[in-house]
Design an enzyme around this catalytic site. Structure first.
Site, PDB file in Angstrom:
ATOM      1  N   ASN A   1     -14.498  -4.546   2.251  1.00 29.91           N
ATOM      2  CA  ASN A   1     -15.088  -4.912   0.957  1.00 29.91           C
ATOM      3  C   ASN A   1     -14.598  -6.255   0.429  1.00 29.91           C
ATOM      4  O   ASN A   1     -14.587  -6.500  -0.760  1.00 29.91           O
ATOM      5  CB  ASN A   1     -14.906  -3.788  -0.056  1.00 29.91           C
ATOM      6  CG  ASN A   1     -13.461  -3.454  -0.343  1.00 29.91           C
ATOM      7  OD1 ASN A   1     -12.543  -4.153   0.075  1.00 29.91           O
ATOM      8  ND2 ASN A   1     -13.249  -2.373  -1.070  1.00 29.91           N
TER       9      ASN A   1
ATOM     10  N   TYR B   1       0.813  -1.215   0.000  1.00 23.42           N
ATOM     11  CA  TYR B   1       0.000   0.000   0.000  1.00 23.42           C
ATOM     12  C   TYR B   1       0.851   1.271   0.000  1.00 23.42           C
ATOM     13  O   TYR B   1       0.433   2.305   0.513  1.00 23.42           O
ATOM     14  CB  TYR B   1      -0.942   0.005   1.214  1.00 23.42           C
ATOM     15  CG  TYR B   1      -2.028  -1.042   1.134  1.00 23.42           C
ATOM     16  CD1 TYR B   1      -3.092  -0.898   0.246  1.00 23.42           C
ATOM     17  CD2 TYR B   1      -1.992  -2.168   1.953  1.00 23.42           C
ATOM     18  CE1 TYR B   1      -4.102  -1.851   0.176  1.00 23.42           C
ATOM     19  CE2 TYR B   1      -2.999  -3.129   1.881  1.00 23.42           C
ATOM     20  CZ  TYR B   1      -4.042  -2.964   0.993  1.00 23.42           C
ATOM     21  OH  TYR B   1      -5.042  -3.910   0.927  1.00 23.42           O
TER      22      TYR B   1
END
Length: 149
Positions: free
Chosen positions: A112, A49
């Site tokens: 998600n 990330y």
């Protein structure tokens, strides 16, 4: 054949969705070439990330992605990066179409269920972060002759 990196996130693992997610990709005709089940170490989270590290939401993202084990996969197939993104659905499940993984299985943008590479270049980078070259299997599926022209 293209390869892509997919990761069932901690919420998907906790909810017992790993098998269903693998099944969706295999039924579509894609080939699983690597997989591992682990809690991501901080160093790899930071590398994976990297573009988000300085953003205000990163501490929460890091806490979430390290909160439990993830299931990491590499799948291969023709146009798999684009097709897998279509199968996954919009990042925000509220806007994800029914029939997509997020449209069917997720409710919140912060949880998600799955990550999928967004380009061939990103896939190569992410695969390199999480897998050694020797961890990727090379084989021919018995049904490949019926999948591709």
């Amino acid at each position: 054949m293209e390869q892509t990196f997919l990761m069932v996130k901690p919420d998907g693992v906790q909810r017992g969705l790993v098998g269903e997610i693998i099944s969706r990709f295999e039924r579509r005709g894609f080939k699983l070439v690597a997989a591992k089940f682990e809690r991501l170490p901080d160093a790899r989270v930071m590398e994976h990330y990297a573009e988000h590290v300085q953003k205000p939401f990163f501490p929460g993202l890091k806490a979430y992605i390290t909160s439990g084990p993830c299931f990491l996969m590499v799948f291969a197939g023709k146009n798999i990066v684009k097709i897998s993104r279509d199968m996954i659905g919009a990042t925000n499940p509220a806007g994800a179409a029914p029939g997509t993984i997020r449209g069917d299985l997720a409710l919140e943008i912060g949880m998600n269920v799955i990550h999928g590479s967004d380009s061939v270049e990103t896939a190569a980078r992410e695969i390199g972060i999480h897998f050694k070259p020797e961890e990727l299997a090379s084989y021919t599926r018995i049904d490949e002759q019926y999948l591709y022209e």
